[in-house]
Every structure is written in C-alpha cells, then in structure tokens.
Design a protein around this motif. Structure first.
Motif, PDB file in Angstrom:
ATOM      1  N   THR A  88     -51.980   9.881  23.145  1.00 21.54           N
ATOM      2  CA  THR A  88     -52.001  10.276  24.559  1.00 21.54           C
ATOM      3  C   THR A  88     -52.016   9.055  25.458  1.00 21.54           C
ATOM      4  N   LYS A  92     -49.021   7.865  27.958  1.00 18.37           N
ATOM      5  CA  LYS A  92     -49.319   7.687  29.379  1.00 18.37           C
ATOM      6  C   LYS A  92     -48.934   6.283  29.853  1.00 18.37           C
ATOM      7  N   ASP A 122     -43.363  13.895  27.367  1.00 21.84           N
ATOM      8  CA  ASP A 122     -43.829  14.151  28.736  1.00 21.84           C
ATOM      9  C   ASP A 122     -45.014  15.116  28.728  1.00 21.84           C
ATOM     10  N   ASP A 123     -44.974  16.105  27.847  1.00 23.67           N
ATOM     11  CA  ASP A 123     -46.088  17.055  27.755  1.00 23.67           C
ATOM     12  C   ASP A 123     -47.359  16.366  27.259  1.00 23.67           C
ATOM     13  N   THR A 125     -48.335  13.410  27.893  1.00 24.40           N
ATOM     14  CA  THR A 125     -48.963  12.643  28.977  1.00 24.40           C
ATOM     15  C   THR A 125     -49.870  13.515  29.843  1.00 24.40           C
ATOM     16  N   LYS A 126     -49.732  14.831  29.747  1.00 23.12           N
ATOM     17  CA  LYS A 126     -50.556  15.742  30.553  1.00 23.12           C
ATOM     18  C   LYS A 126     -51.844  16.140  29.839  1.00 23.12           C
TER      19      LYS A 126
END
Length: 221
Positions: A88, A92, A122-123, A125-126
C-alpha cells in the motif's frame, strides 16, 4: 551478451529482490537523467528500491518466483520498484511521484505474488496504510481495557456507589424485616394472641362460671 554475464545479471536481480513478491513494474521512458535522479532519491527516503530491467532476463527471474503473469508488462523500457513498509505504501508513493513528474507510468505489479493491473494498483492506493490498520486493530483490542480503566479512574464516591449497588442484592438474607413487615416478638402480640379466657366479661355482662350467681332453679313442688 555472454551466458555468463546473463547469469550474473539474473543472480543480481534475485539477490536484490530477496524473495519479495510485492512489487510494481514501471515505464521510465522519456524520464530525463535529472528527473530520474530525483525520483530515485525520493524513493530511497521511503526505503523503496528501483532497478531497470532487461526484459528477457526479468521474465525468467519472475517465472522462478511464480509470477509468470508479469511478463505481459515487460514490453519496452521497464523498471521494477519494491520495498517500503508494504504494497500500500509502495503504491501510494509511486503514484504520488508519477503525478508530480508526469512521465513515469505504472504498468502493473504483484501483491504477494498475485499479478495485478494498473487499475488495481490505483485501488490499492485507496486502502489504509499498514500503520493505520495496526492502529485500528489495537483500538479494537483495547476497547474493554479502556472501559475498565475508566471505572477505576472514576471518583471514589462514584465507585463506592457502584460497589454499594452491586452489594444490595446480597442483603436479602437477614437484612430485611421479618415476613409480613411486622416487628419481631415483643413489639405487638404474636399471631393469634388474644386475651386469656376469662380476661373479658362474659357475654351479656355476666360473671365467669363459678364467679356469678347460679341461674335460679325452679322451686320444688
């Protein structure tokens, strides 16, 4: 390139990855030397490593690590990024750098050996970071302990009141008046206690038997 040199390069990549199965494949094309220097420097501050790949050799190494699916990203200039506090944090940081520099591109990657595409990166990073997740778990574990500490840190009067409330149900035996709510023996006459026979005048105001005149008998003929 000789076979010996290829083996050295592959061994170097294996050694650098050190069995890591969470990584990202990047395209550094059109990134000038100055920008790439700053890019690498910023990544090092987060303990993230970056290595330019020779695609044919990288395919063989990733295959050995059980990540054959990464081969589809090894087309054109490629580099691998790994390290940091976790996937993660890695995703990020790389995404943040890409937004600043504009030119690097995330092709895809792997999360614990599972190959993912750019959209899935991208998911990632959330998601909460590792530190946030640890904090949430600790908060759940400390919930009951916090309640106990709050009770123990309350004022003595409040705590005494709580203890008294807990003790009240235990006072049922011997701590309440006798059944019926009347005083014990000596307060009022016991149940069924009435004046002894003879203590009250007989019905009609006559004296008790033997203490009054006998009823007049008829005179003898």
């Amino acid at each position: 390139m000789s076979k010996y040199v290829k083996e050295l390069m592959m061994e170097q990549l294996r050694s650098d990855l050190d069995g890591s199965r969470s990584l990202l494949i990047l395209d550094l094309n059109d990134l000038d030397a100055n920008a790439e220097h700053h890019f690498r420097r910023d990544l090092r501050k987060k303990s993230i490593r970056l290595r330019v790949l020779k695609n044919s050799l990288a395919r063989r190494v990733f295959s050995e690590l059980g990540m054959d699916g990464l081969s589809k990203f090894l087309d054109g200039p490629s580099a691998v990024a790994w390290g940091g506090e976790g996937i993660t944090e890695l995703a990020k940081e790389i995404t943040a750098q890409v937004k600043i520099l504009k030119k690097p591109e995330i092709k895809g990657g792997a999360v614990d050996g599972v190959v993912v595409g750019r959209e899935q990166v991208d998911d990632i990073t959330k998601l909460p970071t590792r530190e946030v997740l640890i904090g949430q778990v600790i908060g759940l574990l400390l919930g009951p302990a916090r309640q106990t500490l709050a009770l123990l840190s309350s004022s003595s009067s409040t705590l005494a009141g709580q203890l008294e409330a807990l003790a009240k149900p235990k006072q049922a035996d011997g701590g309440e008046p006798a059944e019926g709510g009347e005083p014990a023996e000596g307060g009022e006459p016991a149940e069924g206690s009435e004046p002894a026979e003879g203590g009250e005048p007989a019905k009609g105001g006559e004296q008790a038997e033997g203490g009054e005149n006998a009823e007049s008998a008829p005179a003898p003929d």
